[in-house]
Design an enzyme around this catalytic site. Sequence first.
Site, PDB file in Angstrom:
ATOM      1  N   LYS A  76      45.776  41.328  46.956  1.00  0.00           N
ATOM      2  CA  LYS A  76      47.069  40.691  46.678  1.00  0.00           C
ATOM      3  C   LYS A  76      48.171  41.615  47.192  1.00  0.00           C
ATOM      4  O   LYS A  76      48.063  42.851  47.051  1.00  0.00           O
ATOM      5  CB  LYS A  76      47.189  40.498  45.166  1.00  0.00           C
ATOM      6  CG  LYS A  76      48.413  39.751  44.676  1.00  0.00           C
ATOM      7  CD  LYS A  76      48.323  39.558  43.154  1.00  0.00           C
ATOM      8  CE  LYS A  76      49.471  38.751  42.575  1.00  0.00           C
ATOM      9  NZ  LYS A  76      49.328  38.543  41.100  1.00  0.00           N
ATOM     10  N   SER A 151      49.741  33.737  39.690  1.00  0.00           N
ATOM     11  CA  SER A 151      50.455  34.142  40.873  1.00  0.00           C
ATOM     12  C   SER A 151      49.538  34.656  41.983  1.00  0.00           C
ATOM     13  O   SER A 151      49.981  34.767  43.126  1.00  0.00           O
ATOM     14  CB  SER A 151      51.474  35.229  40.531  1.00  0.00           C
ATOM     15  OG  SER A 151      50.808  36.394  40.068  1.00  0.00           O
ATOM     16  N   SER A 175      47.449  35.587  35.777  1.00  0.00           N
ATOM     17  CA  SER A 175      47.531  35.414  37.236  1.00  0.00           C
ATOM     18  C   SER A 175      46.252  35.640  38.020  1.00  0.00           C
ATOM     19  O   SER A 175      46.228  35.351  39.216  1.00  0.00           O
ATOM     20  CB  SER A 175      48.624  36.305  37.805  1.00  0.00           C
ATOM     21  OG  SER A 175      49.863  35.681  37.627  1.00  0.00           O
TER      22      SER A 175
HETATM   23  N1  GLN Z   1      52.429  32.756  35.011  1.00  0.00           N
HETATM   24  C1  GLN Z   1      52.824  33.959  34.348  1.00  0.00           C
HETATM   25  C2  GLN Z   1      54.202  34.354  34.792  1.00  0.00           C
HETATM   26  O1  GLN Z   1      54.785  33.628  35.515  1.00  0.00           O
HETATM   27  C3  GLN Z   1      51.820  35.046  34.587  1.00  0.00           C
HETATM   28  C4  GLN Z   1      52.017  35.815  35.820  1.00  0.00           C
HETATM   29  C5  GLN Z   1      51.046  36.946  36.005  1.00  0.00           C
HETATM   30  O2  GLN Z   1      50.047  37.060  35.307  1.00  0.00           O
HETATM   31  N2  GLN Z   1      51.393  37.825  36.920  1.00  0.00           N
HETATM   32  O3  GLN Z   1      54.726  35.351  34.429  1.00  0.00           O
END
Ligand code: GLN
Length: 482
Positions: A76, A151, A175
């Site tokens: 990532k 994400s 994420s």
């Molecule tokens: N969907 C969550 C957010 O928008 C989790 C994101 C993540 O785990 N990086 O913060």
Amino acid sequence: MTGLTAAELSAKLQSREISAQEAAEAHFDRIETIDGDYGAYLLLCREEAMKQAEAAQAMLDAGDAPALCGIPYALKDNIVTKGITTTCASKVLEGWVPPYSASVYQQMQNQGMVLLGKTNLDEFAMGTSTENSAYQLTRCPWDPHCSPGGSSGGSAAAVSAELAPISFGSDTGGSVRQPASLCGVVGFKPTYGRISRYGLVAFASSLDQIGPFGRTVEDTSLAFEAVAGHDRHDSTSLPNAAYSSKELKSGSLKGLKMAIPKELFGDEVDPGVKEVFERGIKKLQAEGAIVSIVSLPSLQLGVTTYYIIAPAEASSNLGRYDGIRFGPRIEEGDHNKSTAMTRGQLFGHEVKLRIMVGTYALSAGYYDAYYHRAQQVRGLMADEMAEVMKEHDVIISPTSPVSSFRLEDDSLDQMALKMLDLCTIPANMGGFPSISIPCGADNDMPVGLLLTGPVMGDEKLLQAAWAAEQALGFVGRRPPIL
Ligand code: GLN
């Protein structure tokens, strides 16, 4: 070659039936042929990869090489890679070439693993659909009109579309696990502190954890093994963090106690997902799992609590992007104006929203009402979960209340997207290890099963996930790509 699991590929590399260079080339060929349709990768590092493959082959030729030597993988793009651009899918870091490497990247280089490229994400890992990337959309390999989740959508899509056998993402509130669920692959968030965060660009430091993706639990376990371990560069790294895959396949569902919190299985969960989940539970029970319904009332507050704590930490962490230390700067006369212009123009909408919410929650006068309260609820959530884990081996639920949804769907506003984190957030709150495995499909779209265990229970959790994977019988089902 790209259809092989990392374990299968490893056997062929170790026996020298194929070379590390051939394995890398096969993946680059497939990426060049089809990634235009999916947008999993932001950047390919072919030249560097071929150097790493050559070094890997020398290790393989010498004998006694590590298990994943020569295995290609993706990272990532919020994991820093010395000499290779790292953007966090943000314009604020456009073109930034890190002068150092994340510990995980260094560890994988030491083992002869071959980095193919950097994958797309929601800007600074803030999002649930990968649509918040400042650069491109990523598409779900099961239906290109749909989101891969987020994400870490690029990392999940890459593994799902066989553009890498394994990859890594980061999980702050789900994420890794949510995109794994939407893309029909395995995604694992280990116990907080088992994988070093050194070189993971910080979003919410008390929640962030790097985690692996694979098409099987075994591959995910091998990827975890490659990077788990104590790191003196990370003050939150745990002392006995190392992990071994050796006992993975001794996992069994016989007598395994599983608890479903009713708060994660209410009206928020889509009927189609419920059906797949219930069918999955029956298969687990048939293999001897003992499933009961429990109540963990504080979990209802998880989403609201998370969306105070995570932005609060983010507002502090993102203070460092002033256009001087990293990335481009917009010059506007004096220093303050230039910094304001740089941040105002180069951060995306969602990132700015969170910086404002977080700054507000931490400001004098509101701190007690918001941040302090949220920390108290966080403690309550962790305690309630730990209590249930005294009587049960794992807590289970669907990973996501919905399967993959259409990209750029106006009916799903930012608030609706945040509600999708309901089931994944609790594990981050208490630092618990948590894994999503494919449970089945609803209208040909994958649905994930989430298993969460006690702190430092990663070994047992992965064994349980491996046994569940055998019972669920989804392994081998691939997206409709040629
Ligand atoms: N969907 C969550 C957010 O928008 C989790 C994101 C993540 O785990 N990086 O913060």
